[in-house]
Design an enzyme around this catalytic site. Structure first.
Site, PDB file in Angstrom:
ATOM      1  N   CYS A  15       0.544  -1.205  -0.139  1.00  0.00           N
ATOM      2  CA  CYS A  15       0.063  -0.286  -0.181  1.00  0.00           C
ATOM      3  C   CYS A  15       0.758   1.207  -0.004  1.00  0.00           C
ATOM      4  CB  CYS A  15      -0.930   0.114   1.048  1.00  0.00           C
ATOM      5  SG  CYS A  15      -2.150   1.396   1.347  1.00  0.00           S
ATOM      6  N   HIS A  67      -7.926  -4.249   2.140  1.00  0.00           N
ATOM      7  CA  HIS A  67      -7.102  -3.051   3.711  1.00  0.00           C
ATOM      8  C   HIS A  67      -7.566  -1.608   3.767  1.00  0.00           C
ATOM      9  CE1 HIS A  67      -3.077  -1.982   4.378  1.00  0.00           C
ATOM     10  NE2 HIS A  67      -3.359  -0.943   3.865  1.00  0.00           N
ATOM     11  N   GLU A  68      -7.990  -1.642   2.265  1.00  0.00           N
ATOM     12  CA  GLU A  68      -7.819   0.189   1.382  1.00  0.00           C
ATOM     13  C   GLU A  68      -9.046   0.692   1.922  1.00  0.00           C
ATOM     14  OE1 GLU A  68      -5.584   1.794   0.462  1.00  0.00           O
ATOM     15  OE2 GLU A  68      -4.329   0.022  -0.162  1.00  0.00           O
ATOM     16  N   HIS A  90      -8.127   1.863   5.349  1.00  0.00           N
ATOM     17  CA  HIS A  90      -7.943   3.382   5.966  1.00  0.00           C
ATOM     18  C   HIS A  90      -8.755   4.530   5.128  1.00  0.00           C
ATOM     19  CE1 HIS A  90      -3.717   2.810   6.150  1.00  0.00           C
ATOM     20  NE2 HIS A  90      -3.807   2.070   4.183  1.00  0.00           N
ATOM     21  N   HIS A 131      -1.949   1.260   8.937  1.00  0.00           N
ATOM     22  CA  HIS A 131      -0.880   0.001   9.157  1.00  0.00           C
ATOM     23  C   HIS A 131      -0.894  -0.505  10.534  1.00  0.00           C
ATOM     24  CE1 HIS A 131       0.546   1.395   4.986  1.00  0.00           C
ATOM     25  NE2 HIS A 131      -1.143   0.373   4.935  1.00  0.00           N
TER      26      HIS A 131
END
Length: 296
Positions: free
Chosen positions: A115, A252-253, A256, A262
């Site tokens: 990322c 994962h994104e 965010h 992280h």
């Protein structure tokens, strides 16, 4: 009709095993991070061609504050105290032996696709806030307001359907552990969370670098913007040579986009790197603790 020759199950198993061994985690020679491999074994005091690129890599992800010289300077490829400190911090963040030496494990992790969101933001190492690697929040703890229970999301027009399909499954992971729910039937322009595929420079100052390297990046709440590198070998199902699993990266994104930074836990979805052929579609306990702390 032609007869298909029978293949021994043992031979077939051996073939599949060898194929998977080659496919999973292998780094293509054309990867933007392939320059790191020849640096293995480098340590403080060494002068090695390519160390300047490593310094730029570590600066990109927050481990070096400033590089007051360019690639032609005498100190560019010198393994300085600054570089050793940055490597130690990187190793500590990801539970590697903090020797400051570019050993095999450190180089292997650095070379993985990852990322683009920095691990250290504005000088604050959020991964190491505690004594052990753990989830982190984006600096300032931005999150969606308490009166916002439903977030709409959409991919830009023309996005291949496999991205749309896997995104729906990725959101299901997060919806089970927050007060938030997610709606996918929204026009892109009016969506709270906007996903888009881009190649190279695309106007936000965070250019993509082709296959391997940086694969995606997102912006904090409540901007709600997420970009994927269209030049990656994206894979929807199973192991694919040099393939990056779409659903794992979307999951994962989303973290965010909801406000998580992280994690230093290798099994966590919010760990910044992912290997080719690797999948991380299910939230780890560390991810769950993080999102529940952010949205009680």
């Amino acid at each position: 009709m032609a007869m298909v020759p029978k293949v021994s199950p043992l031979v077939l198993y051996a073939f599949l095993f060898l194929s998977l061994k080659v496919a999973i985690g292998e780094i293509p020679s054309s990867s933007p991070f392939s320059f790191i491999k020849p640096l293995q074994g480098s340590k403080k005091g060494d002068e090695v061609k390519g160390l300047y690129n490593l310094k730029k890599y570590l600066k990109r992800f927050g481990y070096i504050d400033d590089l007051p010289y360019n690639s032609t300077s005498p100190e560019a490829n010198y393994f300085s105290d600054q570089l050793e400190s940055a490597v130690r911090t990187y190793q500590t963040n990801f539970n590697l032996s903090p020797t400051g030496v570019l050993d095999f494990d450190t180089v292997s992790l650095m070379m993985k696709p990852r990322c683009g969101v920095p691990d250290i933001i504005n000088g604050t190492n959020w991964i190491r806030r505690r004594l052990v690697p753990h989830y982190s929040f984006i600096p300032g703890n931005p999150k969606w307001p308490d009166d916002k229970d439903v977030l709409s999301y959409a991919w830009a027009y023309g996005t291949p359907y496999e991205f749309v399909r896997t995104t729906k499954m990725a959101f299901q992971q997060w919806s089970g552990w927050t007060r938030l729910s997610f709606n996918d039937g929204t026009d892109y322009r009016s969506a709270d969370l906007k996903f888009h595929l881009f190649a190279g420079e695309h106007g936000d100052g965070q250019a993509f670098d082709g296959p391997g390297g940086i694969i995606a990046h997102s912006f904090e709440p409540t901007e709600g913007i997420c970009h994927f590198d269209s030049e990656e070998e994206w894979a929807e199902v199973g192991v694919y040579p040099y393939g990056v699993d779409i659903q794992s990266v979307v999951t994962h994104e989303i973290g965010h986009l909801l406000g998580l930074g992280h994690s230093g836990v290798p099994t966590a979805v919010m760990f910044p790197a992912i290997g080719y052929g690797e999948t991380k579609r299910l939230l780890d306990n560390d991810d769950i603790q993080g999102i529940r702390a952010l949205y009680p």
